[in-house]
Design a protein around this motif. Structure first.
Motif, PDB file in Angstrom:
ATOM      1  N   GLU A   1       0.834  -1.203   0.000  1.00  0.00           N
ATOM      2  CA  GLU A   1       0.000   0.000   0.000  1.00  0.00           C
ATOM      3  C   GLU A   1       0.868   1.252   0.000  1.00  0.00           C
ATOM      4  O   GLU A   1       0.622   2.203  -0.753  1.00  0.00           O
ATOM      5  CB  GLU A   1      -0.915  -0.006   1.224  1.00  0.00           C
ATOM      6  CG  GLU A   1      -1.854   1.163   1.292  1.00  0.00           C
ATOM      7  CD  GLU A   1      -2.753   1.121   2.507  1.00  0.00           C
ATOM      8  OE1 GLU A   1      -2.936   2.196   3.119  1.00  0.00           O
ATOM      9  OE2 GLU A   1      -3.252   0.037   2.860  1.00  0.00           O
ATOM     10  N   LEU A   2       1.873   1.255   0.822  1.00  0.00           N
ATOM     11  CA  LEU A   2       2.772   2.402   0.918  1.00  0.00           C
ATOM     12  C   LEU A   2       3.486   2.654  -0.416  1.00  0.00           C
ATOM     13  O   LEU A   2       3.561   3.794  -0.894  1.00  0.00           O
ATOM     14  CB  LEU A   2       3.779   2.155   2.039  1.00  0.00           C
ATOM     15  CG  LEU A   2       4.687   3.295   2.433  1.00  0.00           C
ATOM     16  CD1 LEU A   2       3.896   4.501   2.894  1.00  0.00           C
ATOM     17  CD2 LEU A   2       5.625   2.840   3.539  1.00  0.00           C
ATOM     18  N   LEU A   3       4.001   1.606  -1.028  1.00  0.00           N
ATOM     19  CA  LEU A   3       4.702   1.750  -2.307  1.00  0.00           C
ATOM     20  C   LEU A   3       3.768   2.204  -3.420  1.00  0.00           C
ATOM     21  O   LEU A   3       4.149   3.027  -4.265  1.00  0.00           O
ATOM     22  CB  LEU A   3       5.388   0.439  -2.694  1.00  0.00           C
ATOM     23  CG  LEU A   3       6.523  -0.015  -1.778  1.00  0.00           C
ATOM     24  CD1 LEU A   3       7.101  -1.331  -2.272  1.00  0.00           C
ATOM     25  CD2 LEU A   3       7.589   1.045  -1.672  1.00  0.00           C
ATOM     26  N   THR A   4       2.543   1.692  -3.420  1.00  0.00           N
ATOM     27  CA  THR A   4       1.567   2.102  -4.426  1.00  0.00           C
ATOM     28  C   THR A   4       1.243   3.583  -4.282  1.00  0.00           C
ATOM     29  O   THR A   4       1.143   4.312  -5.271  1.00  0.00           O
ATOM     30  CB  THR A   4       0.292   1.245  -4.326  1.00  0.00           C
ATOM     31  OG1 THR A   4       0.650  -0.135  -4.509  1.00  0.00           O
ATOM     32  CG2 THR A   4      -0.722   1.621  -5.382  1.00  0.00           C
TER      33      THR A   4
ATOM     34  N   THR B   1      -3.175  -5.559  -6.179  1.00  0.00           N
ATOM     35  CA  THR B   1      -3.781  -5.953  -4.904  1.00  0.00           C
ATOM     36  C   THR B   1      -4.268  -4.740  -4.125  1.00  0.00           C
ATOM     37  O   THR B   1      -5.226  -4.846  -3.364  1.00  0.00           O
ATOM     38  CB  THR B   1      -2.800  -6.744  -4.013  1.00  0.00           C
ATOM     39  OG1 THR B   1      -1.649  -5.951  -3.756  1.00  0.00           O
ATOM     40  CG2 THR B   1      -2.405  -8.063  -4.631  1.00  0.00           C
ATOM     41  N   ILE B   2      -3.652  -3.596  -4.337  1.00  0.00           N
ATOM     42  CA  ILE B   2      -4.066  -2.377  -3.629  1.00  0.00           C
ATOM     43  C   ILE B   2      -5.157  -1.646  -4.402  1.00  0.00           C
ATOM     44  O   ILE B   2      -6.185  -1.269  -3.832  1.00  0.00           O
ATOM     45  CB  ILE B   2      -2.856  -1.442  -3.390  1.00  0.00           C
ATOM     46  CG1 ILE B   2      -1.768  -2.160  -2.589  1.00  0.00           C
ATOM     47  CG2 ILE B   2      -3.284  -0.152  -2.711  1.00  0.00           C
ATOM     48  CD1 ILE B   2      -2.214  -2.767  -1.279  1.00  0.00           C
ATOM     49  N   THR B   3      -4.953  -1.446  -5.687  1.00  0.00           N
ATOM     50  CA  THR B   3      -5.912  -0.658  -6.463  1.00  0.00           C
ATOM     51  C   THR B   3      -7.242  -1.377  -6.677  1.00  0.00           C
ATOM     52  O   THR B   3      -8.259  -0.727  -6.913  1.00  0.00           O
ATOM     53  CB  THR B   3      -5.324  -0.253  -7.827  1.00  0.00           C
ATOM     54  OG1 THR B   3      -4.937  -1.427  -8.544  1.00  0.00           O
ATOM     55  CG2 THR B   3      -4.126   0.667  -7.650  1.00  0.00           C
TER      56      THR B   3
ATOM     57  N   THR C   1      -8.911   1.395   0.647  1.00  0.00           N
ATOM     58  CA  THR C   1      -7.749   1.401  -0.238  1.00  0.00           C
ATOM     59  C   THR C   1      -6.518   1.930   0.485  1.00  0.00           C
ATOM     60  O   THR C   1      -5.407   1.542   0.185  1.00  0.00           O
ATOM     61  CB  THR C   1      -8.033   2.266  -1.483  1.00  0.00           C
ATOM     62  OG1 THR C   1      -9.221   1.791  -2.092  1.00  0.00           O
ATOM     63  CG2 THR C   1      -6.910   2.187  -2.488  1.00  0.00           C
ATOM     64  N   THR C   2      -6.736   2.805   1.460  1.00  0.00           N
ATOM     65  CA  THR C   2      -5.625   3.428   2.176  1.00  0.00           C
ATOM     66  C   THR C   2      -5.664   3.110   3.669  1.00  0.00           C
ATOM     67  O   THR C   2      -5.330   3.957   4.497  1.00  0.00           O
ATOM     68  CB  THR C   2      -5.645   4.953   1.967  1.00  0.00           C
ATOM     69  OG1 THR C   2      -6.910   5.459   2.415  1.00  0.00           O
ATOM     70  CG2 THR C   2      -5.433   5.323   0.516  1.00  0.00           C
ATOM     71  N   ALA C   3      -6.033   1.911   4.026  1.00  0.00           N
ATOM     72  CA  ALA C   3      -6.166   1.534   5.440  1.00  0.00           C
ATOM     73  C   ALA C   3      -4.882   1.764   6.230  1.00  0.00           C
ATOM     74  O   ALA C   3      -4.907   2.322   7.332  1.00  0.00           O
ATOM     75  CB  ALA C   3      -6.601   0.077   5.557  1.00  0.00           C
ATOM     76  N   TYR C   4      -3.754   1.346   5.688  1.00  0.00           N
ATOM     77  CA  TYR C   4      -2.488   1.502   6.407  1.00  0.00           C
ATOM     78  C   TYR C   4      -2.089   2.971   6.502  1.00  0.00           C
ATOM     79  O   TYR C   4      -1.628   3.428   7.549  1.00  0.00           O
ATOM     80  CB  TYR C   4      -1.387   0.683   5.728  1.00  0.00           C
ATOM     81  CG  TYR C   4      -0.070   0.695   6.474  1.00  0.00           C
ATOM     82  CD1 TYR C   4      -0.009   0.359   7.817  1.00  0.00           C
ATOM     83  CD2 TYR C   4       1.107   1.043   5.827  1.00  0.00           C
ATOM     84  CE1 TYR C   4       1.201   0.375   8.503  1.00  0.00           C
ATOM     85  CE2 TYR C   4       2.318   1.047   6.501  1.00  0.00           C
ATOM     86  CZ  TYR C   4       2.351   0.717   7.843  1.00  0.00           C
ATOM     87  OH  TYR C   4       3.549   0.734   8.522  1.00  0.00           O
ATOM     88  N   LEU C   5      -2.278   3.717   5.426  1.00  0.00           N
ATOM     89  CA  LEU C   5      -1.947   5.138   5.449  1.00  0.00           C
ATOM     90  C   LEU C   5      -2.797   5.883   6.473  1.00  0.00           C
ATOM     91  O   LEU C   5      -2.305   6.761   7.189  1.00  0.00           O
ATOM     92  CB  LEU C   5      -2.121   5.752   4.061  1.00  0.00           C
ATOM     93  CG  LEU C   5      -1.203   5.201   2.972  1.00  0.00           C
ATOM     94  CD1 LEU C   5      -1.549   5.806   1.614  1.00  0.00           C
ATOM     95  CD2 LEU C   5       0.251   5.437   3.310  1.00  0.00           C
TER      96      LEU C   5
END
Length: 113
Positions: free
Chosen positions: A40-43, A85-87, A93-97
């Motif tokens: 997620e972070l890299l995306t 897997t993220i998009t 979509t941004t749970a970790y962020l």
């Protein structure tokens, strides 16, 4: 004279041709949480075009994934699958962020005792 050598014979006869041009990163760091969070972070970093190559052009996502795999000693898989897997998420979509934002806010204003 043999005009054709199979791949393994070439590898034995000319090993220098099969050595990676860039040495592996010798990093003391490890990714110790869910790899989906790193994906997620890299995306997000790629979407923001935050990482560039030596020419200051947007770095290819595959290069970003490969470098982070080496740096954090983790396997993420093919770059296209990492991004997909993220998009393709239906929710969060941004749970970790979002979780990082919350933690950052908590560290800025620690709870009073």
């Amino acid at each position: 004279m043999v005009l054709y050598q199979n791949h393994n014979e070439k590898r034995l006869k000319y090993p220098d041709l099969f050595i990676s041009a860039s040495p592996a990163i010798d990093s003391p760091l490890y990714w110790d949480t869910d790899v989906v969070k790193l994906k997620e972070l890299l995306t997000a970093l790629d979407a923001d075009q935050a990482i560039s190559n030596v020419s200051r052009e947007k770095a290819p996502f595959a290069t970003i994934v490969e470098c982070f795999e080496q740096f954090f000693h983790v396997k993420l898989g093919k770059a296209t699958e990492v991004k997909r897997t993220i998009t393709d998420r239906k929710f969060s979509t941004t749970a970790y962020l979002e979780a990082l934002t919350t933690k950052l806010g908590e560290s800025k204003n620690p709870p009073q005792k």
